[in-house]
Design a protein around this motif. Structure first.
Motif, PDB file in Angstrom:
ATOM      1  N   ASP A  95       2.821  -0.439 -10.719  1.00  0.00           N
ATOM      2  CA  ASP A  95       2.830  -1.797 -10.187  1.00  0.00           C
ATOM      3  C   ASP A  95       1.804  -1.978  -9.076  1.00  0.00           C
ATOM      4  O   ASP A  95       1.220  -3.057  -8.918  1.00  0.00           O
ATOM      5  CB  ASP A  95       4.226  -2.140  -9.671  1.00  0.00           C
ATOM      6  CG  ASP A  95       5.264  -2.054 -10.780  1.00  0.00           C
ATOM      7  OD1 ASP A  95       5.366  -3.004 -11.560  1.00  0.00           O
ATOM      8  OD2 ASP A  95       5.945  -1.007 -10.882  1.00  0.00           O
ATOM      9  N   LEU A  96       1.611  -0.938  -8.299  1.00  0.00           N
ATOM     10  CA  LEU A  96       0.602  -0.937  -7.240  1.00  0.00           C
ATOM     11  C   LEU A  96      -0.132   0.395  -7.286  1.00  0.00           C
ATOM     12  O   LEU A  96       0.490   1.457  -7.456  1.00  0.00           O
ATOM     13  CB  LEU A  96       1.235  -1.098  -5.853  1.00  0.00           C
ATOM     14  CG  LEU A  96       1.923  -2.415  -5.497  1.00  0.00           C
ATOM     15  CD1 LEU A  96       2.604  -2.294  -4.135  1.00  0.00           C
ATOM     16  CD2 LEU A  96       0.929  -3.552  -5.491  1.00  0.00           C
ATOM     17  N   SER A  97      -1.439   0.365  -7.121  1.00  0.00           N
ATOM     18  CA  SER A  97      -2.198   1.604  -6.966  1.00  0.00           C
ATOM     19  C   SER A  97      -3.206   1.410  -5.852  1.00  0.00           C
ATOM     20  O   SER A  97      -3.829   0.345  -5.737  1.00  0.00           O
ATOM     21  CB  SER A  97      -2.902   2.003  -8.267  1.00  0.00           C
ATOM     22  OG  SER A  97      -3.995   1.161  -8.543  1.00  0.00           O
ATOM     23  N   ALA A 129      11.431   1.412  -4.006  1.00  0.00           N
ATOM     24  CA  ALA A 129      10.239   1.708  -4.800  1.00  0.00           C
ATOM     25  C   ALA A 129      10.134   3.215  -4.969  1.00  0.00           C
ATOM     26  O   ALA A 129      10.816   3.977  -4.277  1.00  0.00           O
ATOM     27  CB  ALA A 129       8.975   1.155  -4.140  1.00  0.00           C
ATOM     28  N   MET A 187      -2.953  -4.438  -8.177  1.00  0.00           N
ATOM     29  CA  MET A 187      -1.597  -4.881  -8.516  1.00  0.00           C
ATOM     30  C   MET A 187      -1.496  -5.190 -10.000  1.00  0.00           C
ATOM     31  O   MET A 187      -2.471  -5.601 -10.645  1.00  0.00           O
ATOM     32  CB  MET A 187      -1.217  -6.132  -7.722  1.00  0.00           C
ATOM     33  CG  MET A 187      -1.185  -5.950  -6.226  1.00  0.00           C
ATOM     34  SD  MET A 187      -0.608  -7.453  -5.401  1.00  0.00           S
ATOM     35  CE  MET A 187       1.038  -7.599  -6.095  1.00  0.00           C
ATOM     36  N   VAL A 206       6.475  -6.730  -7.962  1.00  0.00           N
ATOM     37  CA  VAL A 206       6.068  -6.847  -6.561  1.00  0.00           C
ATOM     38  C   VAL A 206       5.402  -8.201  -6.367  1.00  0.00           C
ATOM     39  O   VAL A 206       4.445  -8.544  -7.075  1.00  0.00           O
ATOM     40  CB  VAL A 206       5.091  -5.720  -6.163  1.00  0.00           C
ATOM     41  CG1 VAL A 206       4.677  -5.861  -4.702  1.00  0.00           C
ATOM     42  CG2 VAL A 206       5.718  -4.357  -6.407  1.00  0.00           C
ATOM     43  N   ILE A 249       4.698   2.733  -7.119  1.00  0.00           N
ATOM     44  CA  ILE A 249       3.491   2.692  -6.289  1.00  0.00           C
ATOM     45  C   ILE A 249       2.781   4.035  -6.430  1.00  0.00           C
ATOM     46  O   ILE A 249       3.398   5.089  -6.273  1.00  0.00           O
ATOM     47  CB  ILE A 249       3.833   2.434  -4.808  1.00  0.00           C
ATOM     48  CG1 ILE A 249       4.666   1.152  -4.667  1.00  0.00           C
ATOM     49  CG2 ILE A 249       2.571   2.355  -3.963  1.00  0.00           C
ATOM     50  CD1 ILE A 249       5.202   0.930  -3.266  1.00  0.00           C
ATOM     51  N   ASP A 291      -0.330   6.448  -5.121  1.00  0.00           N
ATOM     52  CA  ASP A 291      -1.437   6.791  -4.237  1.00  0.00           C
ATOM     53  C   ASP A 291      -2.498   7.450  -5.111  1.00  0.00           C
ATOM     54  O   ASP A 291      -2.441   8.638  -5.408  1.00  0.00           O
ATOM     55  CB  ASP A 291      -0.960   7.747  -3.146  1.00  0.00           C
ATOM     56  CG  ASP A 291      -2.066   8.143  -2.181  1.00  0.00           C
ATOM     57  OD1 ASP A 291      -3.248   7.927  -2.515  1.00  0.00           O
ATOM     58  OD2 ASP A 291      -1.753   8.690  -1.110  1.00  0.00           O
ATOM     59  N   LEU A 295       7.197   6.200  -4.909  1.00  0.00           N
ATOM     60  CA  LEU A 295       5.816   6.483  -4.527  1.00  0.00           C
ATOM     61  C   LEU A 295       5.401   7.828  -5.095  1.00  0.00           C
ATOM     62  O   LEU A 295       6.077   8.830  -4.886  1.00  0.00           O
ATOM     63  CB  LEU A 295       5.666   6.492  -3.004  1.00  0.00           C
ATOM     64  CG  LEU A 295       4.298   6.926  -2.456  1.00  0.00           C
ATOM     65  CD1 LEU A 295       3.211   5.952  -2.890  1.00  0.00           C
ATOM     66  CD2 LEU A 295       4.344   7.034  -0.931  1.00  0.00           C
TER      67      LEU A 295
END
Length: 368
Positions: A67-69, A12, A88, A93, A42, A44, A14
């Motif tokens: 995809d992710l936060s 992934a 998401m 993922v 991802i 942050d 980040l």
């Protein structure tokens, strides 16, 4: 590319966006690069929970393809401290996998106060996001305009970051070096005499966070405080090193490890004064904040360069020491010892010392 050349694939990517100061990365481009290789992105997004809820705010990470936060909802929005959300999107993922991972980290007895505050913050945005955020953004813009009129005060601008597409209008970073003050000294005056609470204090700056609860009274107190600082301060003549910050760059070159962090963490330790710690094996994490990047980690050999950096940050910009560890001021460092209390040295260290004999004659000695 380096990972692919080694025959491996990144699990992934980040990215931290926005930064503490509100600078946003080009997540749309980054997500396209990641997804072209089937790699999830991802983000942050701790300081960006309010993004996307007003046309003057930066675009949220999810809307740019993340995809992710992970968002700290309590930082700008109105949930309770420690409450946050994981968002998401997409199919790269697996949701079941995320749920299993969360089960290893989360408590089986969550705080329903925190959960309720998250729901309340969501409801508040759903009902009055545009109105509430418009008021906060308006106050932040007004504050910037007033600050720009105060002599010897500088404000961080997006134009100084040509490769970044956006900046959070609710974050204001004020430079203090032309005042001849450190950020810590300026913060002390603003807090003590004007009731101004800063979000982040640095060696040469302070950062303010505007949110849904900010009032015009707060802005007026801030401006009064800055005018006071400008009036009482003696302007500092900036050197070339001051301009580029080279004298405060952390010494991350020539790092040498004598023990693994785990072995050093569990080893016996004793406190050693800074002056006597060069060449010893560090037994603790020494991490000045900001920027929150460790200068020394357990198992690392303490170098003169690392200590010089710590001492500079401890004294150069402030008339009082800056806290380096939560335990206290930077006066000593925990170093690794053996069972008999003998301090391990990672590298030979030649020390000079003087001894006076019974006749009053001084003899110069050297030892390792």
């Amino acid at each position: 590319m380096e990972v692919e050349m080694e025959g491996r694939k990144a699990a992934a990517v980040l990215v931290v966006s926005p930064t503490y100061h509100g600078i946003c990365s080009d997540l749309a481009t980054i997500s396209q690069l990641c997804h072209s290789r089937n790699i999830p992105l991802i983000v942050d997004e701790a300081h960006g929970a309010h993004f996307g809820f007003h046309h003057l705010l930066p675009i949220s990470a999810l809307c740019q393809g993340a995809d992710l936060s992970i968002q700290s909802t309590h930082k700008v929005l109105c949930s309770l401290t420690q409450s946050s959300m994981l968002h998401m999107s997409g199919n790269l993922v697996g949701r079941y996998r995320i749920c299993r991972c969360l089960q290893t980290l989360q408590s089986s007895s969550p705080s329903y106060l925190l959960l309720a505050s998250l729901d309340a913050a969501r409801a508040q945005l759903n009902e009055s996001a545009e109105t509430s955020l418009s008021r906060a953004i308006g106050l932040a813009v007004e504050a910037k305009n007033l600050i720009n009129k105060v002599p010897k005060i500088s404000v961080l601008k997006l134009a100084e970051f040509s490769y970044f597409p956006a900046m959070d209008p609710l974050r204001i970073t004020i430079g203090t070096r032309h005042l001849g003050l450190s950020g810590f000294e300026a913060d002390d005056v603003l807090s003590r005499d004007f009731g101004v609470v800063t979000e982040l204090v640095g060696t040469r700056s302070i950062t303010l966070a505007f949110n849904l609860g900010t009032q015009r009274e707060h802005v007026l107190r801030l401006i009064s405080g800055l005018k006071h600082l400008s009036a009482i301060s003696a302007p500092k003549k900036c050197t070339k090193d001051d301009e580029n910050g080279s004298e405060h760059q952390a010494p991350f070159e020539n790092i040498s490890m004598s023990l693994s962090p785990r072995d050093a963490f569990f080893a016996r330790k004793t406190k050693v004064s800074i002056e006597d710690s060069v060449g010893r094996i560090c037994g603790e994490l020494v991490c000045p904040y900001p920027p929150g990047v460790p200068v020394l980690i357990p198992g690392e050999i303490i170098t003169e360069g690392a200590l010089n950096y710590l001492l500079q940050n401890n004294t150069t910009y402030s008339s009082k020491p800056i806290p380096v560890r939560a335990a206290g001021l930077m006066e000593n460092i925990k170093c690794v010892t053996d069972a008999n209390g003998i301090i391990y040295t990672g590298i030979p260290m030649l020390k000079q010392y003087n001894v006076m004999d019974h006749k009053g004659v001084t003899h110069h000695h050297s030892r390792i």
